[in-house]
Write an enzyme that holds these catalytic residues in place. Structure first.
Site, PDB file in Angstrom:
ATOM      1  N   ARG A 230       0.858  -1.181   0.000  1.00 26.28           N
ATOM      2  CA  ARG A 230       0.000   0.000   0.000  1.00 26.28           C
ATOM      3  C   ARG A 230       0.901   1.240   0.000  1.00 26.28           C
ATOM      4  O   ARG A 230       1.929   1.271   0.681  1.00 26.28           O
ATOM      5  CB  ARG A 230      -0.919   0.041   1.233  1.00 26.28           C
ATOM      6  CG  ARG A 230      -2.103  -0.926   1.166  1.00 26.28           C
ATOM      7  CD  ARG A 230      -3.114  -0.536   0.081  1.00 26.28           C
ATOM      8  NE  ARG A 230      -4.232  -1.466  -0.008  1.00 26.28           N
ATOM      9  CZ  ARG A 230      -4.302  -2.510  -0.823  1.00 26.28           C
ATOM     10  NH1 ARG A 230      -3.304  -2.791  -1.649  1.00 26.28           N
ATOM     11  NH2 ARG A 230      -5.369  -3.282  -0.837  1.00 26.28           N
ATOM     12  N   GLU A 259      -2.423   7.556  -4.754  1.00 31.58           N
ATOM     13  CA  GLU A 259      -2.723   6.936  -6.049  1.00 31.58           C
ATOM     14  C   GLU A 259      -4.178   7.062  -6.478  1.00 31.58           C
ATOM     15  O   GLU A 259      -4.487   7.007  -7.660  1.00 31.58           O
ATOM     16  CB  GLU A 259      -2.342   5.447  -6.024  1.00 31.58           C
ATOM     17  CG  GLU A 259      -3.242   4.589  -5.143  1.00 31.58           C
ATOM     18  CD  GLU A 259      -2.843   3.107  -5.163  1.00 31.58           C
ATOM     19  OE1 GLU A 259      -1.649   2.820  -5.074  1.00 31.58           O
ATOM     20  OE2 GLU A 259      -3.757   2.268  -5.259  1.00 31.58           O
ATOM     21  N   HIS A 291      -0.709  -0.074  -9.615  1.00 31.23           N
ATOM     22  CA  HIS A 291      -1.425  -1.041  -8.771  1.00 31.23           C
ATOM     23  C   HIS A 291      -1.852  -2.249  -9.611  1.00 31.23           C
ATOM     24  O   HIS A 291      -3.022  -2.642  -9.607  1.00 31.23           O
ATOM     25  CB  HIS A 291      -2.631  -0.385  -8.087  1.00 31.23           C
ATOM     26  CG  HIS A 291      -2.997  -1.033  -6.786  1.00 31.23           C
ATOM     27  ND1 HIS A 291      -3.273  -0.333  -5.643  1.00 31.23           N
ATOM     28  CD2 HIS A 291      -3.130  -2.343  -6.446  1.00 31.23           C
ATOM     29  CE1 HIS A 291      -3.565  -1.185  -4.667  1.00 31.23           C
ATOM     30  NE2 HIS A 291      -3.483  -2.405  -5.130  1.00 31.23           N
TER      31      HIS A 291
HETATM   32  P1  NAI Z   1      -1.628 -11.340   4.921  1.00 31.66           P
HETATM   33  O1  NAI Z   1      -2.687 -10.876   5.852  1.00 31.66           O
HETATM   34  O2  NAI Z   1      -1.567 -12.781   4.537  1.00 31.66           O
HETATM   35  O3  NAI Z   1      -0.196 -10.958   5.512  1.00 31.66           O
HETATM   36  C1  NAI Z   1       0.122  -9.727   6.095  1.00 31.66           C
HETATM   37  C2  NAI Z   1       1.268  -9.969   7.065  1.00 31.66           C
HETATM   38  O4  NAI Z   1       1.692  -8.696   7.558  1.00 31.66           O
HETATM   39  C3  NAI Z   1       0.854 -10.819   8.287  1.00 31.66           C
HETATM   40  O5  NAI Z   1       1.782 -11.861   8.490  1.00 31.66           O
HETATM   41  C4  NAI Z   1       0.876  -9.820   9.424  1.00 31.66           C
HETATM   42  O6  NAI Z   1       1.243 -10.405  10.661  1.00 31.66           O
HETATM   43  C5  NAI Z   1       1.948  -8.854   8.932  1.00 31.66           C
HETATM   44  N1  NAI Z   1       1.932  -7.595   9.655  1.00 31.66           N
HETATM   45  C6  NAI Z   1       0.905  -7.015  10.335  1.00 31.66           C
HETATM   46  N2  NAI Z   1       1.344  -5.871  10.920  1.00 31.66           N
HETATM   47  C7  NAI Z   1       2.662  -5.765  10.605  1.00 31.66           C
HETATM   48  C8  NAI Z   1       3.661  -4.800  10.931  1.00 31.66           C
HETATM   49  N3  NAI Z   1       3.396  -3.769  11.742  1.00 31.66           N
HETATM   50  N4  NAI Z   1       4.902  -4.994  10.442  1.00 31.66           N
HETATM   51  C9  NAI Z   1       5.194  -6.052   9.658  1.00 31.66           C
HETATM   52  N5  NAI Z   1       4.289  -6.992   9.318  1.00 31.66           N
HETATM   53  C10 NAI Z   1       3.036  -6.835   9.789  1.00 31.66           C
HETATM   54  O7  NAI Z   1      -1.758 -10.412   3.638  1.00 31.66           O
HETATM   55  P2  NAI Z   1      -1.227 -10.716   2.168  1.00 31.66           P
HETATM   56  O8  NAI Z   1      -2.258 -11.411   1.395  1.00 31.66           O
HETATM   57  O9  NAI Z   1       0.130 -11.291   2.254  1.00 31.66           O
HETATM   58  O10 NAI Z   1      -1.159  -9.225   1.579  1.00 31.66           O
HETATM   59  C11 NAI Z   1      -0.237  -8.271   2.068  1.00 31.66           C
HETATM   60  C12 NAI Z   1      -0.616  -6.906   1.542  1.00 31.66           C
HETATM   61  O11 NAI Z   1      -0.434  -6.875   0.135  1.00 31.66           O
HETATM   62  C13 NAI Z   1      -2.101  -6.532   1.721  1.00 31.66           C
HETATM   63  O12 NAI Z   1      -2.343  -5.986   2.997  1.00 31.66           O
HETATM   64  C14 NAI Z   1      -2.326  -5.526   0.642  1.00 31.66           C
HETATM   65  O13 NAI Z   1      -2.113  -4.237   1.167  1.00 31.66           O
HETATM   66  C15 NAI Z   1      -1.247  -5.841  -0.388  1.00 31.66           C
HETATM   67  N6  NAI Z   1      -1.802  -6.284  -1.671  1.00 31.66           N
HETATM   68  C16 NAI Z   1      -1.449  -5.592  -2.799  1.00 31.66           C
HETATM   69  C17 NAI Z   1      -1.933  -5.983  -4.024  1.00 31.66           C
HETATM   70  C18 NAI Z   1      -1.515  -5.273  -5.297  1.00 31.66           C
HETATM   71  O14 NAI Z   1      -2.134  -5.504  -6.348  1.00 31.66           O
HETATM   72  N7  NAI Z   1      -0.506  -4.425  -5.281  1.00 31.66           N
HETATM   73  C19 NAI Z   1      -2.868  -7.100  -4.161  1.00 31.66           C
HETATM   74  C20 NAI Z   1      -3.121  -7.803  -2.919  1.00 31.66           C
HETATM   75  C21 NAI Z   1      -2.619  -7.382  -1.722  1.00 31.66           C
END
Ligand code: NAI
Length: 346
Positions: A230, A259, A291
């Site tokens: 993000r 964005e 994105h």
């Molecule tokens: P997820 O929920 O599986 O993993 C997120 C991880 O971040 C978890 O392990 C969590 O413990 C960790 N986390 C929480 N707070 C944290 C902190 N303060 N510092 C470090 N780590 C922390 O989510 P997933 O599916 O891996 O997605 C991650 C991110 O990717 C989403 O939140 C979304 O913002 C982004 N995303 C971007 C896309 C794009 O098209 N550019 C598409 C899909 C997701």
């Protein structure tokens, strides 16, 4: 009678994929982004489907609620644009928690490889029959230390890819995975020792501007920053300064703080009134994609199927396995959430 769903911020590809799988709903595809001013468009509909740059704050929620909307189906994993606290007790929020971690993780690696080996420059040069190598030198990724922030589904997939390159992976996550061989370190150590940093955590109060003036100061000179999560994880002003003074060797950004005004639209030929974005775009060592990390056939297929399935469960009064609320999103409040007891969040 079929339930009517108002889809906001739609593009032709949304219609393509949703029409392919939709049987149960009468869908209206609005191009408008959802916000407090456009929420009235949902009048007469039974549900709303929204995307990452829709503004679903308290005021939007209130208008939707007054219009009788009981469910917002996010066709995304992230939901930082939704005021889940304001929605609680009024509108159920469902999402697509996982559609293709490969899509995003592979895009993160594509950004890194392109930046490092300057493929974007080479492509332009050779089209002009300029076969000079000057200025195209990169580094071996082999044996370099890559710091992964967030080891969820996408972070773990990205780690697997990095391991394939025989990189030295270190990671930070406040909720580390158990029983893995991941080398978890403190955030400070990650900043100090990484040659490359890739962001895979959600945008929260704690992670906003996790890359800022102070964290950049801790980093090695010549670090690469990759952000496919993000935009607001990175303080863009601080990043620009760090690119200017050489601290950051290159930045691959699939997301940008501001964005929502720009991404997903063809604005060629218009004046972009965002100086930081203009400066970032103009730098040869910055690659910005709009994105698009999620944008693979497999991901769109899964997004459409899961979103429609979420709506089916909602209207069939079933348990909503992909519901999210302000309680279940926070580990410390998780136990208080009814979803933990196989019930809807409220
Ligand atoms: P997820 O929920 O599986 O993993 C997120 C991880 O971040 C978890 O392990 C969590 O413990 C960790 N986390 C929480 N707070 C944290 C902190 N303060 N510092 C470090 N780590 C922390 O989510 P997933 O599916 O891996 O997605 C991650 C991110 O990717 C989403 O939140 C979304 O913002 C982004 N995303 C971007 C896309 C794009 O098209 N550019 C598409 C899909 C997701």
């Amino acid at each position: 009678m079929k339930k009517k769903i108002a889809f906001f911020d739609t593009k032709p590809y949304d219609k393509l994929w949703f029409d392919k799988f939709n049987e149960n709903y009468e869908i209206t595809y609005f191009e408008n982004k959802l916000n407090k001013n456009t929420a009235k468009l949902a009048s007469g509909f039974d549900g709303v489907c929204a995307f990452v740059n829709d503004e679903i704050g308290k005021e939007t929620i209130d208008v939707l609620y007054e219009e009788g909307i009981k469910v917002i189906a996010m066709r995304s994993a992230g939901y930082n644009n939704v005021d889940v606290k304001a929605a609680y007790g009024k509108i159920h929020i469902v999402r697509v928690p996982e559609y293709s971690p490969y899509a995003v993780a592979e895009h993160a690696m594509a950004l890194l490889l392109t930046l490092n080996r300057k493929i974007h420059k080479a492509y332009i040069r050779t089209r002009d029959f300029n076969f000079s190598l000057s200025g195209l030198m990169g580094i071996d990724l082999h044996d370099k230390t890559i710091g992964v922030i967030g080891t969820g589904k996408i972070g773990m997939t990205f780690i697997d890819i990095c391991k394939g390159f025989k990189m030295n992976v270190i990671a930070y996550d406040p909720y580390p995975r158990q029983n893995t061989d991941i080398n978890y370190v403190t955030l400070e150590e990650l900043f100090k020792t990484s040659d490359i940093i890739s962001l895979h955590c959600p945008l929260t109060e704690e992670t906003k501007h996790i890359i800022n003036k102070d964290s950049l100061a801790l980093m090695k000179d010549g670090v690469f920053i990759i952000n496919t999560s993000r935009g607001a994880l990175v303080d863009s002003d601080a990043l620009l300064n760090a690119l200017n003074n050489g601290k950051v060797r290159g930045a691959g950004l699939d997301v940008y703080e501001e964005e929502s005004e720009f991404f997903f639209e063809d604005l060629s030929g218009t004046n972009i009134k965002d100086d930081i974005l203009s400066l970032l775009v103009s730098r040869p060592n910055v690659i910005i994609t709009s994105h698009q990390a999620f944008f693979t056939e497999e991901a769109l297929n899964a997004i459409a199927k899961v979103t429609l399935n979420n709506l089916d469960d909602f209207y069939a009064d079933k348990f909503l396995s992909n519901e999210i609320c302000y309680r279940c999103e926070k580990v410390k409040d998780k136990q208080k959430c009814l979803r933990e007891r196989n019930s809807r969040c409220f």
